[in-house]
Design a protein around this motif. Structure first.
Motif, short mmCIF file in Angstrom:
data_model
loop_
_atom_site.label_atom_id
_atom_site.label_comp_id
_atom_site.label_asym_id
_atom_site.label_seq_id
_atom_site.Cartn_x
_atom_site.Cartn_y
_atom_site.Cartn_z
N UNK A 1 -29.52 -27.47 -45.71
CA UNK A 1 -29.48 -28.73 -46.46
C UNK A 1 -28.12 -29.40 -46.32
N UNK A 2 -27.04 -28.60 -46.39
CA UNK A 2 -25.73 -29.25 -46.33
C UNK A 2 -25.47 -29.78 -44.92
N UNK A 3 -26.04 -29.15 -43.92
CA UNK A 3 -25.89 -29.68 -42.56
C UNK A 3 -26.61 -31.02 -42.45
N UNK A 4 -27.83 -31.07 -42.99
CA UNK A 4 -28.59 -32.32 -42.91
C UNK A 4 -27.84 -33.45 -43.61
N UNK A 5 -27.21 -33.14 -44.74
CA UNK A 5 -26.49 -34.16 -45.50
C UNK A 5 -25.26 -34.61 -44.73
N UNK A 6 -24.56 -33.62 -44.16
CA UNK A 6 -23.35 -33.90 -43.41
C UNK A 6 -23.64 -34.81 -42.22
N UNK A 7 -24.72 -34.47 -41.49
CA UNK A 7 -25.02 -35.22 -40.27
C UNK A 7 -25.39 -36.66 -40.61
N UNK A 8 -26.08 -36.85 -41.72
CA UNK A 8 -26.54 -38.20 -42.01
C UNK A 8 -25.54 -39.02 -42.82
N UNK A 9 -24.46 -38.39 -43.29
CA UNK A 9 -23.49 -39.18 -44.02
C UNK A 9 -22.38 -39.69 -43.09
N UNK A 10 -22.52 -39.43 -41.79
CA UNK A 10 -21.65 -40.00 -40.76
C UNK A 10 -20.17 -39.87 -41.07
N UNK A 11 -19.75 -38.69 -41.49
CA UNK A 11 -18.33 -38.47 -41.69
C UNK A 11 -17.80 -39.02 -42.99
N UNK A 12 -18.58 -39.84 -43.69
CA UNK A 12 -18.13 -40.31 -45.00
C UNK A 12 -18.44 -39.25 -46.04
#
Ligand code: ADP
Ligand code: MG
Lengths: 256, 270
Positions: free
Chosen positions: B176-187
């Protein structure tokens, strides 16, 4: 042999959130048959399969495996008879190594030492995963996990094999391997698949599920000729039947 | 900071160590469980200001790591992971406990500091012993041993499931944290709002995943009993192992060996 019959009568399943996943399904599968259950995403295929060894409890309706009706009391016996490969291999693999995982079933059946080792090695070789034995399952690729998941069930030598999308996510070589494995398994087998060419190749009988109800049940060849039926159920004719010369020759060549 | 994923894989590596084939691995799990139990009782029962008596206890983890061929650095790093938690627990000891205990020159060392250090050493020892037990035995075998020692099955199975669910939770978390990280584009990924919804999702997903794994276990004939692959029985070797370690621990606990040696040495050199 009557004890390998799978009989489902007026099965209905409603999930706790109110989704009616299976409406009113009845069929009877006799010994040695290989049957495909096909249908669009969300048609209820996985839900149906999970009833066959009591992983899900029916809202109403009955299931009989051979002469035994499925109930809490008969569950251990039925689970010994019906081997189930889940759609997602991550649900199935939970031990520290592949070997331990495949050994889990035979150990629960009460086998010991050498016998367990023999079963495990055989099952892993059958799916072409012998070299993975000492690896931890979480280090495997998707296709390898799938093959190990199948081995975990084969190691229990079930009389009825139930597989949920056995070839999804496999490369073409592994797909062929699983297909020939299924052909060699001479007991009853039931599986779901979106791979209609494989269905055509392996199953004499096909059941089409659409929105939780059976739309058709009959010989695979006939069902795939019925274009209207396939269209209403959001299915596409297998390549081998589309009159595409390249593909039909390919399939013919592999048929005995 | 190690990512959650790496931490999980590290934990699983501890489990894999149990597949080794040294004589220590081959011992019956019950002997190892009992020895670890006696060790922990002896260490924990030391008084809160105890320091010198604790030091000789390090012989047990040291000898076992050597005998069982465990990767020492790996085990040390695992144990080090818990030190922040221990420090948090003992943080207020020096603030509240002003009993004067030692005097070194002009500096007075209060009981608070001593008890903090003592707590720290005791947790290193006990957690280390537990890790080594898992690393030489494997969790399933430990639970089986507990059962054979008379602990009711309902507890041992609970323990096993707890252990499995830690892995399930950690797996889900890393996904889940990977999915969030990838879609938050570094923000920051919508900060707290998306994070709290992620935690909620996570608990539900873990719950479902755990239920599915349980189903898969039932489907493969699981009836509330785990089978360890290693077959063993409690023989003479096990008895010797148990008796020799236990008597050593009890001796270390009852007699202040370091203190005695210290007195002897200082007595010789006047
Ligand atoms: N645990 C669940 N709770 C509620 N609804 C579910 C659950 N699992 C599946 N469903 C719903 O039941 C229907 C059938 O799902 P499923 O049997 O998985 O379909 P498929 O044919 O793709 O395998 C779908 O509409 C799905 O959304
Ligand atoms: Mg499905």
């Amino acid at each position: 042999m009557s004890h390998h019959i799978v009989e489902v009568t007026h099965l209905q399943h409603i999930y706790p959130d109110g989704t009616i996943a299976i409406k009113d399904v009845s069929f009877c599968i006799t010994h040695g048959e290989s049957v495909a259950i096909i249908g669009a995403n969300g048609a209820g295929k996985s839900t149906l399969l999970q009833h066959l060894n009591g992983c899900l409890e029916a809202t109403s309706g009955q299931i009989r495996i051979g002469d035994t009706p499925l109930s809490k009391r008969t569950l251990p016996d039925i689970r010994r008879t019906v081997g189930m490969v889940f759609q997602n291999p991550d649900d199935q693999l939970f031990m520290p190594t592949v070997f331990d995982d495949v050994a889990f079933g035979p150990l629960n059946l009460g086998l010991e030492g050498m016998h367990v080792e023999k079963r495990v090695t055989e099952a892993l070789t059958q799916v072409g995963a012998g070299h993975l034995a000492t690896k931890p399952p979480y280090h495997l690729s998707g296709g390898e996990k799938k093959r190990v998941a199948i081995a975990t069930v084969l190691a229990m030598t079930p009389d009825i094999l139930v597989l949920d999308e056995p070839t999804s996510g496999l490369d073409s070589f592994a797909r062929r391997q699983i297909m020939s494995l299924l052909k060699e398994f001479h007991h009853t087998k039931i599986f779901t698949s979106h791979d209609l060419d494989m269905v055509l190749d392996i199953c004499q009988r096909t059941i089409i599920l659409h929105e939780g109800a059976i739309m058709a049940d009959g010989p695979t060849g006939e069902i795939f000729q019925n274009d209207d039926l396939l269209a209403t159920c959001h299915l596409e004719k297998p390549f081998a039947l589309q009159g595409c010369p390249g593909h039909s020759r390919d399939t013919d060549a592999t048929k005995p | 900071m190690m990512s959650i994923n790496a931490a999980v894989i590290d934990l699983k590596r501890l489990e894999l160590l149990a597949d080794g084939n040294t004589p220590t691995h081959a011992l019956d799990a019950r002997a190892k469980v009992l020895v670890t139990f006696v060790f922990i009782v002896c260490v924990v029962s030391c008084s809160r200001y105890e320091l010198t008596r604790l030091i000789p206890f390090f012989i047990f983890p040291t000898v076992l790591i050597a005998l069982a061929n465990l990767p020492a650095l790996f085990v040390a790093r695992k144990i080090a992971l818990i030190s922040p938690f221990v420090l948090m627990v003992g943080l207020f000891n020096p603030v509240f406990d002003h009993t004067d205990l030692y005097q070194i020159g002009h500096i007075t060392i209060t009981g608070g500091w001593i008890s903090l250090i003592s707590l720290f050493i005791r947790s290193l020892l006990t957690v280390g012993a537990a890790f080594i037990l898992i690393g030489t035995t494997g969790f399933a075998a430990v639970c089986q041993a507990l059962e054979r020692l008379g602990i009711p099955r309902i507890f041992t199975v609970q323990l096993l499931f707890l252990h499995r669910y830690i892995f399930v939770l950690a797996d889900e978390t890393s996904r889940a944290s990977r999915a969030r990280e990838l879609r938050s584009c570094g923000k920051k990924g919508f900060g707290v709002v998306s994070f709290s919804s992620l935690v909620g999702h996570l608990l539900l997903r873990t719950w479902h995943q755990a239920a599915r794994i349980h189903t898969a276990m039932l489907a493969r004939g699981f009836v509330g009993q785990f089978h360890a692959r290693r077959q063993s029985r409690f023989g003479v070797v096990e008895l010797c192992y148990l008796l020799s370690w236990s008597s050593l621990f009890i001796a270390l606990r009852l007699f202040d060996i370091t203190g005695t040696i210290g007195k002897v040495v200082t007595g010789i050199i006047p």
